[in-house]
Scaffold this active site. Structure first.
Site, short mmCIF file in Angstrom:
data_model
loop_
_atom_site.label_atom_id
_atom_site.label_comp_id
_atom_site.label_asym_id
_atom_site.label_seq_id
_atom_site.Cartn_x
_atom_site.Cartn_y
_atom_site.Cartn_z
N TRP A 19 -54.11 -28.55 -68.72
CA TRP A 19 -53.98 -27.61 -67.61
C TRP A 19 -53.24 -26.35 -68.06
O TRP A 19 -52.27 -26.44 -68.81
CB TRP A 19 -53.18 -28.27 -66.50
CG TRP A 19 -52.52 -27.33 -65.53
CD1 TRP A 19 -51.33 -26.67 -65.70
CD2 TRP A 19 -53.01 -26.94 -64.25
NE1 TRP A 19 -51.05 -25.90 -64.59
CE2 TRP A 19 -52.07 -26.06 -63.69
CE3 TRP A 19 -54.16 -27.27 -63.51
CZ2 TRP A 19 -52.22 -25.48 -62.43
CZ3 TRP A 19 -54.32 -26.70 -62.25
CH2 TRP A 19 -53.35 -25.82 -61.72
N ASP A 22 -50.04 -19.53 -65.26
CA ASP A 22 -49.65 -18.16 -65.63
C ASP A 22 -49.65 -17.79 -67.11
O ASP A 22 -49.10 -18.53 -67.94
CB ASP A 22 -48.21 -17.90 -65.18
CG ASP A 22 -47.87 -18.47 -63.84
OD1 ASP A 22 -48.78 -18.90 -63.13
OD2 ASP A 22 -46.68 -18.52 -63.51
N SER A 82 -42.38 -19.89 -66.21
CA SER A 82 -42.87 -18.60 -66.70
C SER A 82 -41.78 -17.65 -67.15
O SER A 82 -40.63 -17.75 -66.72
CB SER A 82 -43.71 -17.94 -65.60
OG SER A 82 -44.94 -18.59 -65.53
#
Ligand code: FRU
Length: 450
Positions: A19, A22, A82
């Site tokens: 998977w 961002d 992120s």
């Protein structure tokens, strides 16, 4: 026969297996473009956030590099969320969010961490550099993430997503002289944003361009119906107060699948996650979920964000169109330039009853993926989403310039600088294209990606 397990986008970034969400840490280091991304190598759903890593000489052909960050250290034991990258002192530095879970309880924490690398491949963690204690009074320690770093004069600046404990999304500005110790400067908007939370801000000093993603903003007509959306703002940042004054604003992309874009400080180019939270992923069965958009060149024209795909092409077909045209395209780029366009209908990735359609009606572009192939189910419950529809305003101009980028599982539409991006899952051999136009003049070009 093609091995179905090997079915992948050909020039869009994926995680290979597993998977992704961002894009993170977009940077040019030692002459190469580096893109990192949120990555779960263990499955095709979100979890165990690592930083995956690819690099490229041309933004089109990507080489897969080893995982750059895996969660485990203090402050980031449950995820390396992120963040961004910067080159300093000949090294590559990553500033990212460390996530510690406490079964969703009060002490769930998000802090900002640093890592460094001399070769751009192996990273050494330097620990937490912005702790919850550096949040101003009243801001939530469990929603404090996604630092985007840039250089301003002799300082480093970073903007993070945040939230007040009893409020909605905010953006906070910090500054540092050495990347290790950071000082709070200000709350950039000084008031709540529309979304329950902000995510993945990006700031470009030169253009005064702020990109910001938002979770569950209230709908504004049918302008943005995805559960999360990305906005752009053009304005001015006051580095002393930390306040940002926006002079214009808009939505980054009108399609189903676009989120959390980030830019390269060194080039006016952005890449976004071409997917959306709360959606089914038919590609699970091929062993991967999630891909990035094609890189997009950005500029500000008359206060508006303009995007165009960064692709390298070889022209294969060029034709004048008067009425109808038929062609075949599965992977490649199509350009349609029309003068005084009055009617338009384009069927793409067509085979039998399967097709994805772009049409023009009442001054609006309408994208329809209701019959595009394998169904994609999302959390959105509004009429357009349930009908597989997205809309984009049409500019009123004499000339219309349309570029469409096709890859396995995606269609990205660029019209007069605005974009509409979506994933689609048609049969792998669905490649018919049918165009019908009414215009004073129209030219169609198809190119291969090279
Ligand atoms: C945005 C986001 C970020 C977070 C990351 C976790 O899509 O929710 O705010 O850092 O994903 O993977």
């Amino acid at each position: 026969m093609k091995n179905i397990d090997a079915l992948r986008p050909t020039f869009h970034i994926t995680g290979g297996e597993g998977w992704i969400n961002d894009p993170n840490g977009l940077v040019v280091f030692k002459g190469k473009y580096h893109v990192f991304f949120q990555y779960n190598p263990y499955g095709t759903s979100f979890g165990a956030a690592h930083w995956g890593h690819v690099a490229s000489d041309d933004l089109l052909h990507w080489e897969r590099l080893p995982i750059a960050l895996a969660p485990g250290d203090d402050g980031e034991k449950d995820g390396c969320f992120s963040g961004s990258a910067i080159v300093h002192d000949g090294k590559l530095w990553l500033l990212y969010t460390g996530f510690t879970r406490n079964d969703g309880g009060e002490t769930e924490r998000q802090v900002q961490c640093l890592a460094e690398s001399s070769d751009g491949v192996r990273f050494k963690k330097r620990g937490v550099v912005i702790d919850s204690a550096q949040l101003p009074e009243g801001y939530a320690a469990n929603d404090f993430r996604d630092p985007k770093v840039w250089r301003h004069g002799d300082k480093f600046m970073c903007v993070t997503a945040a939230r007040k404990t009893d409020g909605r999304g905010r953006l906070l500005l910090y500054s540092s002289r050495d990347l290790l110790s950071w000082k709070f400067v200000g709350d950039m908007f000084g008031e709540d944003c529309r979304g329950a939370m902000t995510e993945c801000p990006d700031y470009r000093d030169g253009e005064g361009l702020l990109l910001m993603s938002e979770v569950s903003p209230p709908p504004e007509g049918n302008a943005h119906l995805n559960v999360s959306t990305t906005r752009w703002y053009v304005g001015k940042l006051d580095y002393t107060s930390g306040k940002f004054d926006a002079t214009s604003a808009g939505i980054c992309d009108y399609g189903f699948d676009f989120y959390a874009p980030q830019s390269f400080a060194e080039r006016p180019v952005i890449i976004a996650w071409m997917n959306m939270w709360g959606r089914s992923n038919p590609s699970d069965k091929y062993g991967f979920a999630g891909m990035m958009t094609v890189p997009r060149r950005i500029e500000i024209v008359d206060g508006e964000l303009i995007q165009s795909p960064v692709i390298s092409v070889r022209e294969v077909v060029r034709k004048r169109v008067n009425g109808e045209l038929k062609d075949n395209v599965k992977i490649g780029a199509v350009n349609i330039v029309a003068k005084n366009l009055s009617e338009f209908r384009l069927q793409m990735r067509k085979k039998g009853d399967i097709c994805t359609e772009l049409s023009l009606a009442d001054g609006e572009w309408i994208f329809d993926r209701s019959s595009s192939g394998e169904p994609i189910v999302g959390d959105e419950k509004d009429a357009d989403s349930l009908a597989g529809i997205r809309r984009m305003p049409k500019r009123r101009s004499v000339n219309t310039d349309i570029t469409i980028v096709f890859d396995e599982f995606s269609i990205e539409i660029f019209i007069d600088g605005k974009s509409l991006s979506s994933v689609v899952y048609p049969p792998t051999d669905a490649d018919e294209l049918a165009l019908s136009v009414k215009a004073d003049a129209c030219e169609y070009t198809r190119s291969e990606i090279v």
